[in-house]
Scaffold this motif. Structure first.
Motif: not given
Length: 166
Positions: A134-139
């Motif tokens: 998510d473009g760096g919003h979730s792992l």
């Protein structure tokens, strides 16, 4: 004869002092200078901050009714990651809070973390492999841990979301 002994003692003391100075210079180089240079030239994603996740299973048919909460706090220096992880587990029989020290690294969008308990009386260790989404919003990935109740390596899916302001 005493001059030889004096020179020998001075040589030994000088050798010990030189070794100590070289050890301190190496320690400073490895712990301060190299991480600073890596962080300065690092151009990858910064995932430092707070991450959180929740899980719930309300399936009384198979007897597994539980809630979980995950809070991950990360500090980052180039590819190297450190931090802490708080895991909360609650079911009708027990309510458990485990606090872990975290260390690991990030490479090509994948995060590998190892978890060791802060309380050395606890023997539940864990590791995880996560992918940045998510473009760096979730792992998103899997959390593997020692299930002390059943004495085997258990795995659960893990999704962590970057907290607001992190």
């Amino acid at each position: 004869m005493s001059t030889i002994i004096e020179q020998g003692v001075i040589g030994i003391i000088t050798g010990i002092c030189t070794t100590a100075v070289l050890f301190l210079i190496k320690s400073l180089w490895v712990t301060k200078v190299i991480p600073f240079m890596e962080a300065t030239k690092y151009q990858g994603v910064n995932i430092a901050g707070q991450w959180s996740g929740f899980g719930k299973n309300d399936n009384p048919d198979n007897g597994d009714v539980f809630e979980t909460e995950f809070n991950l706090f990360l500090a980052q220096s180039a590819h190297h990651l450190t931090g802490s992880f708080l895991f909360k587990f609650k079911n009708p029989e027990k309510d458990v809070n485990l606090d872990f020290d975290v260390s690991g690294y990030m490479w090509e969008g994948y995060v590998t973390l190892n978890f060791t308990p802060k309380d050395k009386r606890v023997t539940s260790y864990a590791t995880t492999l996560l992918k940045l989404h998510d473009g760096g919003h979730s792992l998103v990935g899997t959390w593997l841990f020692r299930d002390v109740a059943r004495e085997f390596v258990n795995q659960v899916p893990l999704t962590l979301v970057r907290s607001q302001g992190s």
